[in-house]
Design a protein around this motif. Structure first.
Motif, PDB file in Angstrom:
ATOM      1  N   TYR A 148       0.835  -1.204   0.000  1.00 56.79           N
ATOM      2  CA  TYR A 148       0.000   0.000   0.000  1.00 56.79           C
ATOM      3  C   TYR A 148       0.866   1.249   0.000  1.00 56.79           C
ATOM      4  CZ  TYR A 148      -4.131  -2.694   1.369  1.00 56.79           C
ATOM      5  OH  TYR A 148      -5.179  -3.577   1.407  1.00 56.79           O
ATOM      6  N   ARG A 149       0.282   2.272  -0.608  1.00 56.26           N
ATOM      7  CA  ARG A 149       0.867   3.604  -0.559  1.00 56.26           C
ATOM      8  C   ARG A 149      -0.050   4.473   0.299  1.00 56.26           C
ATOM      9  NH1 ARG A 149       2.120   7.415  -5.755  1.00 56.26           N
ATOM     10  NH2 ARG A 149       2.765   9.159  -4.501  1.00 56.26           N
ATOM     11  N   SER A 150       0.520   5.200   1.223  1.00 58.10           N
ATOM     12  CA  SER A 150      -0.250   6.083   2.095  1.00 58.10           C
ATOM     13  C   SER A 150      -0.215   7.487   1.502  1.00 58.10           C
ATOM     14  CB  SER A 150       0.400   6.044   3.484  1.00 58.10           C
ATOM     15  OG  SER A 150      -0.189   6.973   4.325  1.00 58.10           O
ATOM     16  N   VAL A 151      -1.393   8.011   1.175  1.00 57.04           N
ATOM     17  CA  VAL A 151      -1.470   9.317   0.502  1.00 57.04           C
ATOM     18  C   VAL A 151      -2.253  10.286   1.378  1.00 57.04           C
ATOM     19  CG1 VAL A 151      -2.255  10.520  -1.577  1.00 57.04           C
ATOM     20  CG2 VAL A 151      -1.500   8.150  -1.738  1.00 57.04           C
ATOM     21  N   SER A 152      -1.672  11.471   1.599  1.00 66.60           N
ATOM     22  CA  SER A 152      -2.393  12.498   2.364  1.00 66.60           C
ATOM     23  C   SER A 152      -3.258  13.300   1.416  1.00 66.60           C
ATOM     24  CB  SER A 152      -1.400  13.434   3.056  1.00 66.60           C
ATOM     25  OG  SER A 152      -0.779  12.753   4.089  1.00 66.60           O
ATOM     26  N   THR A 153      -4.539  13.439   1.757  1.00 65.13           N
ATOM     27  CA  THR A 153      -5.459  14.238   0.949  1.00 65.13           C
ATOM     28  C   THR A 153      -6.104  15.267   1.885  1.00 65.13           C
ATOM     29  OG1 THR A 153      -7.543  13.084   1.317  1.00 65.13           O
ATOM     30  CG2 THR A 153      -6.029  12.073  -0.266  1.00 65.13           C
ATOM     31  N   PRO A 154      -6.766  16.283   1.311  1.00 60.42           N
ATOM     32  CA  PRO A 154      -7.442  17.262   2.183  1.00 60.42           C
ATOM     33  C   PRO A 154      -8.495  16.593   3.067  1.00 60.42           C
ATOM     34  CG  PRO A 154      -7.347  18.050  -0.090  1.00 60.42           C
ATOM     35  CD  PRO A 154      -6.853  16.639  -0.117  1.00 60.42           C
ATOM     36  N   ASP A 155      -9.008  15.435   2.626  1.00 59.32           N
ATOM     37  CA  ASP A 155     -10.026  14.723   3.422  1.00 59.32           C
ATOM     38  C   ASP A 155      -9.414  13.714   4.392  1.00 59.32           C
ATOM     39  OD1 ASP A 155     -12.073  16.039   2.149  1.00 59.32           O
ATOM     40  OD2 ASP A 155     -12.158  14.568   0.523  1.00 59.32           O
ATOM     41  N   GLY A 156      -8.101  13.710   4.473  1.00 59.50           N
ATOM     42  CA  GLY A 156      -7.443  12.756   5.383  1.00 59.50           C
ATOM     43  C   GLY A 156      -6.590  11.771   4.600  1.00 59.50           C
ATOM     44  N   VAL A 157      -5.960  10.878   5.342  1.00 59.56           N
ATOM     45  CA  VAL A 157      -5.064   9.913   4.697  1.00 59.56           C
ATOM     46  C   VAL A 157      -5.877   8.852   3.961  1.00 59.56           C
ATOM     47  CG1 VAL A 157      -4.893   8.351   6.666  1.00 59.56           C
ATOM     48  CG2 VAL A 157      -2.970   8.561   5.125  1.00 59.56           C
ATOM     49  N   CYS A 158      -5.297   8.351   2.871  1.00 60.60           N
ATOM     50  CA  CYS A 158      -5.991   7.300   2.112  1.00 60.60           C
ATOM     51  C   CYS A 158      -4.945   6.268   1.698  1.00 60.60           C
ATOM     52  CB  CYS A 158      -6.709   7.994   0.968  1.00 60.60           C
ATOM     53  SG  CYS A 158      -6.647   7.239  -0.593  1.00 60.60           S
ATOM     54  N   TYR A 159      -5.286   4.995   1.806  1.00 57.29           N
ATOM     55  CA  TYR A 159      -4.329   3.931   1.520  1.00 57.29           C
ATOM     56  C   TYR A 159      -4.662   3.295   0.174  1.00 57.29           C
ATOM     57  CZ  TYR A 159      -3.569   4.458   6.541  1.00 57.29           C
ATOM     58  OH  TYR A 159      -3.319   4.970   7.789  1.00 57.29           O
ATOM     59  N   GLN A 160      -3.732   3.401  -0.762  1.00 55.86           N
ATOM     60  CA  GLN A 160      -3.971   2.869  -2.114  1.00 55.86           C
ATOM     61  C   GLN A 160      -3.178   1.586  -2.311  1.00 55.86           C
ATOM     62  OE1 GLN A 160      -2.442   6.078  -4.490  1.00 55.86           O
ATOM     63  NE2 GLN A 160      -4.342   7.266  -4.335  1.00 55.86           N
ATOM     64  N   PRO A 161      -3.860   0.451  -2.627  1.00 60.61           N
ATOM     65  CA  PRO A 161      -3.098  -0.757  -2.925  1.00 60.61           C
ATOM     66  C   PRO A 161      -2.352  -0.582  -4.264  1.00 60.61           C
ATOM     67  CG  PRO A 161      -5.471  -1.154  -3.106  1.00 60.61           C
ATOM     68  CD  PRO A 161      -5.303   0.272  -2.704  1.00 60.61           C
ATOM     69  N   LEU A 162      -1.042  -0.836  -4.254  1.00 59.47           N
ATOM     70  CA  LEU A 162      -0.236  -0.699  -5.477  1.00 59.47           C
ATOM     71  C   LEU A 162      -0.143  -2.028  -6.206  1.00 59.47           C
ATOM     72  CD1 LEU A 162       2.706   1.459  -4.096  1.00 59.47           C
ATOM     73  CD2 LEU A 162       0.791   2.224  -5.508  1.00 59.47           C
ATOM     74  N   ALA A 163      -0.073  -3.105  -5.434  1.00 62.61           N
ATOM     75  CA  ALA A 163       0.002  -4.445  -6.019  1.00 62.61           C
ATOM     76  C   ALA A 163      -0.345  -5.445  -4.929  1.00 62.61           C
ATOM     77  CB  ALA A 163       1.414  -4.721  -6.535  1.00 62.61           C
ATOM     78  N   CYS A 164      -0.907  -6.586  -5.329  1.00 62.54           N
ATOM     79  CA  CYS A 164      -1.256  -7.647  -4.378  1.00 62.54           C
ATOM     80  C   CYS A 164      -0.709  -8.977  -4.877  1.00 62.54           C
ATOM     81  CB  CYS A 164      -2.781  -7.757  -4.228  1.00 62.54           C
ATOM     82  SG  CYS A 164      -3.543  -6.266  -3.562  1.00 62.54           S
ATOM     83  N   TRP A 165      -0.441  -9.888  -3.941  1.00 60.81           N
ATOM     84  CA  TRP A 165       0.096 -11.206  -4.272  1.00 60.81           C
ATOM     85  C   TRP A 165      -0.697 -12.268  -3.523  1.00 60.81           C
ATOM     86  CZ3 TRP A 165       2.772  -6.841  -3.029  1.00 60.81           C
ATOM     87  CH2 TRP A 165       3.579  -6.314  -4.017  1.00 60.81           C
ATOM     88  N   PRO A 166      -0.931 -13.419  -4.157  1.00 63.92           N
ATOM     89  CA  PRO A 166      -1.713 -14.463  -3.485  1.00 63.92           C
ATOM     90  C   PRO A 166      -0.944 -15.085  -2.320  1.00 63.92           C
ATOM     91  CG  PRO A 166      -0.901 -15.235  -5.620  1.00 63.92           C
ATOM     92  CD  PRO A 166      -0.523 -13.791  -5.519  1.00 63.92           C
ATOM     93  N   LEU A 167      -1.688 -15.501  -1.302  1.00 66.24           N
ATOM     94  CA  LEU A 167      -1.111 -16.310  -0.235  1.00 66.24           C
ATOM     95  C   LEU A 167      -1.378 -17.756  -0.609  1.00 66.24           C
ATOM     96  CD1 LEU A 167      -2.320 -14.369   2.944  1.00 66.24           C
ATOM     97  CD2 LEU A 167      -0.025 -14.390   1.957  1.00 66.24           C
ATOM     98  N   ARG A 168      -0.332 -18.495  -0.840  1.00 65.78           N
ATOM     99  CA  ARG A 168      -0.487 -19.911  -1.166  1.00 65.78           C
ATOM    100  C   ARG A 168       0.735 -20.657  -0.650  1.00 65.78           C
ATOM    101  NH1 ARG A 168      -0.060 -18.135  -7.293  1.00 65.78           N
ATOM    102  NH2 ARG A 168       2.069 -17.448  -7.210  1.00 65.78           N
ATOM    103  N   ALA A 169       0.481 -21.854  -0.217  1.00 67.25           N
ATOM    104  CA  ALA A 169       1.550 -22.620   0.428  1.00 67.25           C
ATOM    105  C   ALA A 169       2.671 -22.923  -0.554  1.00 67.25           C
ATOM    106  CB  ALA A 169       0.980 -23.910   0.987  1.00 67.25           C
TER     107      ALA A 169
END
Ligand code: 3AM
Length: 169
Positions: A148-169
Motif C-alpha cells: 500500500y501507498r499512504s497518501v495524504s489528501t485534504p479529506d485525510g489519509v488514504c491507503y492505495q493498494p499498489l500491487a497484491c500477491w496471493p497467499l499460497r503454500a
C-alpha cells in the motif's frame, strides 16, 4: 517518493467491523471502512526503484492462506490507536511479517521495530483504551497481501493498494 507498507486487506470483514465499532462507545476518530487493514510491515518513504525491488521480493514470498481471529480489543498508548486483533494467531503470520520487514530493511526501509503485534486500527487520536467487553468475534480470512501507498489528501489519509500477491503454500 511514496510512503509504503505491506498489509492484509480486510474485504468482507471490514463492514462487519465498522458496524460493530459504531454500535458501541469507541474512543477516538473512526478510521473509514476503506482504510481498514492489518499491517504486516511498515516501510516508510521509498523511491520508484526501491518500490520495484520490494515488489520483486514480495512476488517470491510464500505463505499459506491465513485465518486470523479478531477477538480482542487493544490500545497503543503512544500512537493513540484503538484496535481489534487476535489473542492468538498462526505462526505463519509472524513469518510473513518478519520476511517482509527484512525485505524492507535490506533496502534501508522500516523503523527498526522488532516486535510484531497484529491489529486492525479502528480509530486514531484515541485518548483511552476501548472497553474490553463485549469482545469482538470476527475472523479475517486472507488469501492475498498487498503493498500500500499512504497518501495524504485534504479529506485525510488514504491507503492505495499498489500491487497484491496471493497467499499460497
Ligand atoms: O494502521 P496501523 O496501526 O496498522 O500507524 C500506521 C499504520 O498502522 C503505521 O503504518 C500503517 C499505515 O500508515 N505507521 C505510520 N508511520 C509509522 C512509523 N513511523 C508506522 N508504523 C511504524 N513506524
Amino acid at each position: 517518493m511514496a510512503k509504503l507498507f505491506f498489509a492484509l486487506p480486510l474485504h468482507e470483514t471490514a463492514p462487519e467491523l465498522i458496524d460493530w465499532r459504531d454500535r458501541r462507545p469507541w474512543p477516538g476518530l473512526p478510521v473509514p471502512e476503506i482504510n481498514l487493514h492489518l499491517t504486516l510491515a511498515f516501510l516508510g518513504e521509498a523511491d520508484e526503484a526501491t518500490q520495484a525491488r520490494l515488489m520483486a521480493a514480495a512476488e517470491r514470498q510464500h505463505c499459506p492462506p491465513l485465518r486470523i481471529p479478531l477477538d480482542q480489543t487493544g490500545w497503543f498508548h503512544r500512537a493513540k490507536a484503538a484496535w481489534v486483533g487476535p489473542s492468538e494467531w498462526p505462526n505463519e503470520l509472524n513469518v510473513l511479517a518478519k520476511a517482509l520487514r527484512r525485505h524492507g530493511e535490506r533496502l534501508g526501509l522500516g523503523n527498526g521495530e522488532q516486535g510484531y503485534r497484529p491489529h486492525v486500527t479502528l480509530s486514531r487520536k484515541a485518548g483511552e483504551a476501548p472497553a474490553e467487553l463485549p469482545a469482538p468475534d470476527f475472523v479475517l480470512t486472507a488469501d492475498h497481501f498487498c503493498l500500500y501507498r499512504s497518501v495524504s489528501t485534504p479529506d485525510g489519509v488514504c491507503y492505495q493498494p499498489l500491487a497484491c500477491w496471493p497467499l499460497r503454500a
